[in-house]
Design a protein around this motif. Structure first.
Motif, PDB file in Angstrom:
ATOM      1  N   VAL A  84      56.811  39.573  -3.136  1.00 47.76           N
ATOM      2  CA  VAL A  84      57.036  39.207  -1.728  1.00 47.76           C
ATOM      3  C   VAL A  84      57.595  40.465  -1.052  1.00 47.76           C
ATOM      4  O   VAL A  84      58.668  40.948  -1.423  1.00 47.76           O
ATOM      5  CB  VAL A  84      58.061  38.051  -1.611  1.00 47.76           C
ATOM      6  CG1 VAL A  84      58.229  37.629  -0.163  1.00 47.76           C
ATOM      7  CG2 VAL A  84      57.651  36.871  -2.477  1.00 47.76           C
ATOM      8  N   THR A  86      57.877  42.865   2.705  1.00 48.70           N
ATOM      9  CA  THR A  86      57.652  43.131   4.135  1.00 48.70           C
ATOM     10  C   THR A  86      58.021  44.586   4.388  1.00 48.70           C
ATOM     11  O   THR A  86      59.089  45.040   3.947  1.00 48.70           O
ATOM     12  CB  THR A  86      58.556  42.215   5.014  1.00 48.70           C
ATOM     13  OG1 THR A  86      58.303  40.859   4.667  1.00 48.70           O
ATOM     14  CG2 THR A  86      58.280  42.410   6.493  1.00 48.70           C
ATOM     15  N   ARG A  92      62.939  40.960   9.040  1.00 44.70           N
ATOM     16  CA  ARG A  92      63.780  40.029   9.823  1.00 44.70           C
ATOM     17  C   ARG A  92      63.053  39.496  11.056  1.00 44.70           C
ATOM     18  O   ARG A  92      63.660  39.264  12.091  1.00 44.70           O
ATOM     19  CB  ARG A  92      65.094  40.708  10.267  1.00 44.70           C
ATOM     20  CG  ARG A  92      65.973  41.242   9.135  1.00 44.70           C
ATOM     21  CD  ARG A  92      66.501  40.126   8.242  1.00 44.70           C
ATOM     22  NE  ARG A  92      67.785  40.405   7.653  1.00 44.70           N
ATOM     23  CZ  ARG A  92      67.997  41.101   6.535  1.00 44.70           C
ATOM     24  NH1 ARG A  92      66.971  41.579   5.859  1.00 44.70           N
ATOM     25  NH2 ARG A  92      69.223  41.271   6.075  1.00 44.70           N
ATOM     26  N   GLY A  94      60.617  36.994  10.321  1.00 42.12           N
ATOM     27  CA  GLY A  94      60.041  35.734   9.843  1.00 42.12           C
ATOM     28  C   GLY A  94      58.729  35.886   9.085  1.00 42.12           C
ATOM     29  O   GLY A  94      58.047  34.896   8.830  1.00 42.12           O
ATOM     30  N   ALA A  96      58.130  37.044   5.831  1.00 38.23           N
ATOM     31  CA  ALA A  96      58.213  36.513   4.463  1.00 38.23           C
ATOM     32  C   ALA A  96      58.303  34.994   4.518  1.00 38.23           C
ATOM     33  O   ALA A  96      57.642  34.285   3.742  1.00 38.23           O
ATOM     34  CB  ALA A  96      59.428  37.096   3.748  1.00 38.23           C
ATOM     35  N   SER A  97      59.081  34.510   5.454  1.00 35.18           N
ATOM     36  CA  SER A  97      59.240  33.066   5.618  1.00 35.18           C
ATOM     37  C   SER A  97      57.884  32.386   5.871  1.00 35.18           C
ATOM     38  O   SER A  97      57.524  31.407   5.206  1.00 35.18           O
ATOM     39  CB  SER A  97      60.227  32.847   6.771  1.00 35.18           C
ATOM     40  OG  SER A  97      59.960  31.688   7.469  1.00 35.18           O
ATOM     41  N   TYR A 125      65.499  32.116  -1.266  1.00 34.06           N
ATOM     42  CA  TYR A 125      64.382  31.228  -1.588  1.00 34.06           C
ATOM     43  C   TYR A 125      64.772  29.754  -1.553  1.00 34.06           C
ATOM     44  O   TYR A 125      63.918  28.896  -1.370  1.00 34.06           O
ATOM     45  CB  TYR A 125      63.786  31.586  -2.961  1.00 34.06           C
ATOM     46  CG  TYR A 125      63.079  32.921  -2.932  1.00 34.06           C
ATOM     47  CD1 TYR A 125      61.817  33.038  -2.344  1.00 34.06           C
ATOM     48  CD2 TYR A 125      63.672  34.059  -3.461  1.00 34.06           C
ATOM     49  CE1 TYR A 125      61.172  34.260  -2.292  1.00 34.06           C
ATOM     50  CE2 TYR A 125      63.034  35.289  -3.421  1.00 34.06           C
ATOM     51  CZ  TYR A 125      61.780  35.386  -2.829  1.00 34.06           C
ATOM     52  OH  TYR A 125      61.142  36.602  -2.773  1.00 34.06           O
ATOM     53  N   ARG A 127      66.312  28.148   0.686  1.00 32.96           N
ATOM     54  CA  ARG A 127      66.053  27.511   1.985  1.00 32.96           C
ATOM     55  C   ARG A 127      64.584  27.072   2.134  1.00 32.96           C
ATOM     56  O   ARG A 127      64.269  26.223   2.944  1.00 32.96           O
ATOM     57  CB  ARG A 127      66.485  28.399   3.136  1.00 32.96           C
ATOM     58  CG  ARG A 127      65.693  29.675   3.263  1.00 32.96           C
ATOM     59  CD  ARG A 127      65.981  30.311   4.585  1.00 32.96           C
ATOM     60  NE  ARG A 127      67.182  31.124   4.534  1.00 32.96           N
ATOM     61  CZ  ARG A 127      67.676  31.733   5.603  1.00 32.96           C
ATOM     62  NH1 ARG A 127      67.114  31.585   6.774  1.00 32.96           N
ATOM     63  NH2 ARG A 127      68.723  32.498   5.486  1.00 32.96           N
TER      64      ARG A 127
END
Ligand SMILES: CC(C)(COP(=O)(O)OP(=O)(O)OC[C@H]1O[C@@H](n2cnc3c(N)ncnc32)[C@H](O)[C@@H]1OP(=O)(O)O)[C@@H](O)C(=O)NCCC(=O)NCCS
Length: 399
Positions: A84, A86, A92, A94, A96-97, A125, A127
């Protein structure tokens, strides 16, 4: 930083983007170019890699390994989340989210009912629904501890790709004691040997054979700075385990200490004359249920138990799990019906807790004791608890 949902697209990467992903992995994980190239040629395939694109340019990526895992004797599909990443200029916002949430949809579509990953941060992770699912016992032993394991009368020899079939039989007899271990195919074993040959110095694999020349156990290990690192130890019996300990002892001129991350239920301390060694419990991989209905249908229930119950799972990122499940258990299998999410249920928990219970890292009894499960009817709960006992989880594949 500003979130860029308007200009972001999450999708499978194009073949032309493979070089960009390679560079991203070199940057984000400090991997050497040679290794990244080897992985790209031998392990990765673009159909398992998703990317987040900002105005058409790749900003982040994530890889889903298609694995199968054992739940005791049963085998189910698992998506192993890896790499994973970025790029720093896009962090920051979003990305990866969004990729993690999209990976859930993809894994479900592919029948990967569980997911696992090795986290840089458990909090990050958690969350998104993953939770701690594994730990290992880390032994620091003195070489002298192994002295008592005398010559077993079995032979030792180096193993290689020609031994994969017999190694896999030993591995499977070992791993089926646990929940969560990867089922390895020929390609995975071959790649393991290739990777060792190409990138690992002082890394070896030996096996022990009985008088009939049957392989009974094997060990992957390396020796560095007078320390003997056990990378994997698998055996089919106590005698084979003791034989491998004797093999380790044959290195007393090369190493003084043995470092070994063993399964959580390993009881080697009880075999030693002096149990006064260092023993640490190390938290490991995280697990997530991707598809709660299929997990319940595939869970290896005790065939002696017959029970029915309803269960509400809270899962904001996988809406198909965010429901009440009506479960009827009989003959070791469950029939599962999905009800609306707003009906009352016998028990209720988060997807994180359900994931821990489903893989067996904690039993339902412990989850209740820790007040991680809500259950209005205590009498009913006592019956349901028996359905989900704790198991020992163990995985030794790193991704
Ligand atoms: C970790 C990494 C992938 C995060 O990527 P990202 O695109 O910046 O993450 P997101 O913006 O989607 O962050 C999602 C949430 O996690 C938080 N978060 C991001 N990075 C975090 C970090 N390093 N530690 C803790 N929380 C973090 C964000 O603030 C955000 O929270 P919010 O929704 O409340 O605002 C990125 O920092 C990276 O590539 N790191 C190097 C490689 C690496 O370690 N990868 C993880 C391998 S397991």
């Amino acid at each position: 930083m500003e979130r860029r949902d308007d200009v972001m697209e999450v999708r499978f990467i194009n073949r032309e983007d493979v070089d960009l992903v390679k560079r991203m992995n070199m940057y984000c994980f400090g991997l050497p170019e040679e290794r990244v190239n080897w992985l790209a040629e031998n392990v990765f395939s673009p159909e398992n890699c998703i990317g987040a694109y900002e105005e058409g340019k790749l900003a982040a990526s994530l890889y889903i390994f298609p694995f199968e895992i054992f739940l005791g004797e049963r085998v189910v599909k698992m998506g192993g989340i890896a790499n994973v990443a970025t790029l720093p200029e896009h962090r920051r916002r979003g990305y990866a989210s969004r990729m993690l949430i999209e990976s859930l949809r993809i894994m479900r579509e592919r029948g990967q009912i569980f997911s696992m990953l090795g986290p840089f941060s458990y909090e990050f992770y958690r969350r998104y629904g993953w939770e701690l699912g594994f730990h290992k016992k880390k032994y620091t032993l003195h070489m002298e501890d192994m002295k008592k394991f005398g010559d077993p009368g079995w032979s030792f020899r180096p193993l290689g790709p020609d031994d994969i079939d017999s190694m896999n039989s030993v591995y499977e007899s070992f791993i089926k004691h646990y929940h969560g271990g990867v089922r390895r195919n020929q390609d995975m074993w071959k790649r393991k040997f290739e990777e060792i040959k190409k990138f690992e110095k002082n890394f070896h694999c030996y096996g022990t054979e009985d008088q009939e020349h049957n392989l009974r156990g094997y060990i992957f290990f390396s020796i560095r700075e007078e320390k003997f690192y056990v990378e994997e130890l698998a055996y089919d019996s106590l005698r084979a385990k003791k034989a491998l300990f004797y093999f380790i002892y044959l290195h007393d001129a090369q190493a003084r200490q043995i470092i070994w991350r063993a399964p959580a239920d390993d009881n080697t301390s009880l075999l030693l004359d002096d149990p006064g060694h260092k023993l640490e419990i190390q938290s490991g991989m995280m697990v997530r249920v991707v598809d709660a209905k299929s997990v319940l249908e595939n869970y290896p229930f005790d065939p002696a138990l017959k029970e029915s119950f309803t269960m509400k799972i809270d899962d904001i990122y996988a809406p198909w799990n965010n429901a009440v499940f009506k479960v009827e258990v009989e003959d070791g299998r469950a029939k599962v019906e999905v009800l609306r999410s707003n009906v009352s249920a016998d028990l209720r928990c988060s997807i994180q807790v359900f994931s821990q219970v489903a893989i067996g890292y904690i039993g339902l009894k412990e989850a209740v004791q820790l007040e991680k499960v809500k259950a209005p009817n205590k009498g009913k709960l006592d019956k349901i608890k028996r359905l989900f006992p704790a198991k020992v989880t163990y995985i030794n594949d790193h991704f």
